[in-house]
Design an enzyme around this catalytic site. Sequence first.
Site, PDB file in Angstrom:
ATOM      1  N   GLY A 193       6.140   4.977  -7.269  1.00 17.36           N
ATOM      2  CA  GLY A 193       5.705   5.040  -5.863  1.00 17.36           C
ATOM      3  C   GLY A 193       6.439   6.097  -5.079  1.00 17.36           C
ATOM      4  O   GLY A 193       7.004   5.825  -4.026  1.00 17.36           O
TER       5      GLY A 193
ATOM      6  N   SER B  95       5.101   9.086  -3.978  1.00 20.13           N
ATOM      7  CA  SER B  95       4.243  10.061  -3.301  1.00 20.13           C
ATOM      8  C   SER B  95       4.633  10.221  -1.837  1.00 20.13           C
ATOM      9  O   SER B  95       4.251  11.195  -1.194  1.00 20.13           O
ATOM     10  CB  SER B  95       2.773   9.640  -3.419  1.00 20.13           C
ATOM     11  OG  SER B  95       2.579   8.315  -2.953  1.00 20.13           O
TER      12      SER B  95
ATOM     13  N   ASP C  72      -0.754   2.832 -12.170  1.00 19.61           N
ATOM     14  CA  ASP C  72      -0.690   1.629 -11.334  1.00 19.61           C
ATOM     15  C   ASP C  72       0.317   0.695 -12.004  1.00 19.61           C
ATOM     16  O   ASP C  72       0.047   0.134 -13.069  1.00 19.61           O
ATOM     17  CB  ASP C  72      -2.078   0.984 -11.269  1.00 19.61           C
ATOM     18  CG  ASP C  72      -2.069  -0.311 -10.466  1.00 19.61           C
ATOM     19  OD1 ASP C  72      -0.981  -0.808 -10.109  1.00 19.61           O
ATOM     20  OD2 ASP C  72      -3.172  -0.832 -10.204  1.00 19.61           O
ATOM     21  N   VAL C  73       1.482   0.538 -11.377  1.00 19.48           N
ATOM     22  CA  VAL C  73       2.565  -0.218 -12.040  1.00 19.48           C
ATOM     23  C   VAL C  73       2.217  -1.694 -12.234  1.00 19.48           C
ATOM     24  O   VAL C  73       2.846  -2.368 -13.056  1.00 19.48           O
ATOM     25  CB  VAL C  73       3.914  -0.078 -11.288  1.00 19.48           C
ATOM     26  CG1 VAL C  73       4.415   1.353 -11.311  1.00 19.48           C
ATOM     27  CG2 VAL C  73       3.814  -0.615  -9.860  1.00 19.48           C
TER      28      VAL C  73
ATOM     29  N   SER D 250      14.098  -5.969  -0.564  1.00 17.94           N
ATOM     30  CA  SER D 250      13.942  -5.894   0.898  1.00 17.94           C
ATOM     31  C   SER D 250      14.820  -6.973   1.497  1.00 17.94           C
ATOM     32  O   SER D 250      15.023  -8.039   0.895  1.00 17.94           O
ATOM     33  CB  SER D 250      12.493  -6.167   1.298  1.00 17.94           C
ATOM     34  OG  SER D 250      12.416  -6.508   2.677  1.00 17.94           O
TER      35      SER D 250
ATOM     36  N   TYR E  75       5.055 -11.155   0.815  1.00 17.01           N
ATOM     37  CA  TYR E  75       5.960 -10.008   0.656  1.00 17.01           C
ATOM     38  C   TYR E  75       7.402 -10.487   0.450  1.00 17.01           C
ATOM     39  O   TYR E  75       8.089 -10.044  -0.480  1.00 17.01           O
ATOM     40  CB  TYR E  75       5.867  -9.111   1.892  1.00 17.01           C
ATOM     41  CG  TYR E  75       6.749  -7.885   1.843  1.00 17.01           C
ATOM     42  CD1 TYR E  75       6.360  -6.746   1.134  1.00 17.01           C
ATOM     43  CD2 TYR E  75       7.984  -7.856   2.494  1.00 17.01           C
ATOM     44  CE1 TYR E  75       7.172  -5.625   1.087  1.00 17.01           C
ATOM     45  CE2 TYR E  75       8.798  -6.740   2.448  1.00 17.01           C
ATOM     46  CZ  TYR E  75       8.387  -5.614   1.746  1.00 17.01           C
ATOM     47  OH  TYR E  75       9.199  -4.506   1.690  1.00 17.01           O
TER      48      TYR E  75
END
Length: 244
Positions: A9, A11, A60-61, A139, A152
Amino acid sequence: MSKTVIVTGSSRGIGAATAMLFAEKGYNVVINYNNSFESAKLLTSSLRERGLSVIGMKADVSNLKEAEILIKETLYKFGSIDCLVNNAGISQIGLINDIGEYDSNRIFDVNLKGVYNCCKAVTPVMVNQKSGKIINVASMWGEVGASCEVAYSASKAGVIGLTKALAKELAPSNINVNAVSPGLIETSMNANISIDVLDSFVNDIPLGRIGEPIDVANAIYFLASDLSDYITGQVIDVNGGYII
Ligand code: NAP
């Protein structure tokens, strides 16, 4: 010989800052993306123009096969994988009953299963090398939980659990597994948060500002370096003191 890192990820956002930092420090860097071909291409070519060793790879992981191909192609291209940064992630804000099953599944699939898939795919390579550094991007919501980000928060708590378990499993093979746990960082992930909410958030950050992607990249780079050789299974908070 230069070391090689894969940043999933990368980009844009934290991943892009991390890829850039590692490239500037002399690593071969794999810039992974899923949808954002144009921004990955732009970043890759701008770094290449500076003579840095980077390539872009789509994967796509959340899909184990694609994660395996990412690892295999990196090994084929550069001959070793010294560091894996599991950064790819998505978020969605909403009450638990307002988030549909597809969307919550996608959050778990990318944020947690994506980390699991890439770790699973890279482990045989690093065990064979008898060295490696895996850094997972968690996070602070995975530590303390966020209202309206239940999926999340749960996915990131899972990343922390995965980090600790895998650190124990891979320590005998001289592989360090750690996590960074960012607070609020200025990226497109937070583009929909209003100025008012951001301002009130900043009031609660002891260091008095929102984080920059490079703040997280610097912590990741430390965990990839020899300076952290005796650190494993740890979670480094990068949140300006928001949670202490
Ligand atoms: P971002 O700007 O939205 O970037 C997310 C990156 O993940 C993009 O490059 C995206 O690429 C990639 N990605 C998404 N799904 C993917 C998939 N299935 N496979 C491969 N790549 C995928 O977000 P960010 O803020 O930089 O976040 C990076 C990481 O930090 C995430 O794990 C996030 O949860 C974590 N984090 C961020 C904050 C924050 O405040 N920003 C705070 C704590 C933790 P494509 O567009 O190509 O899919």
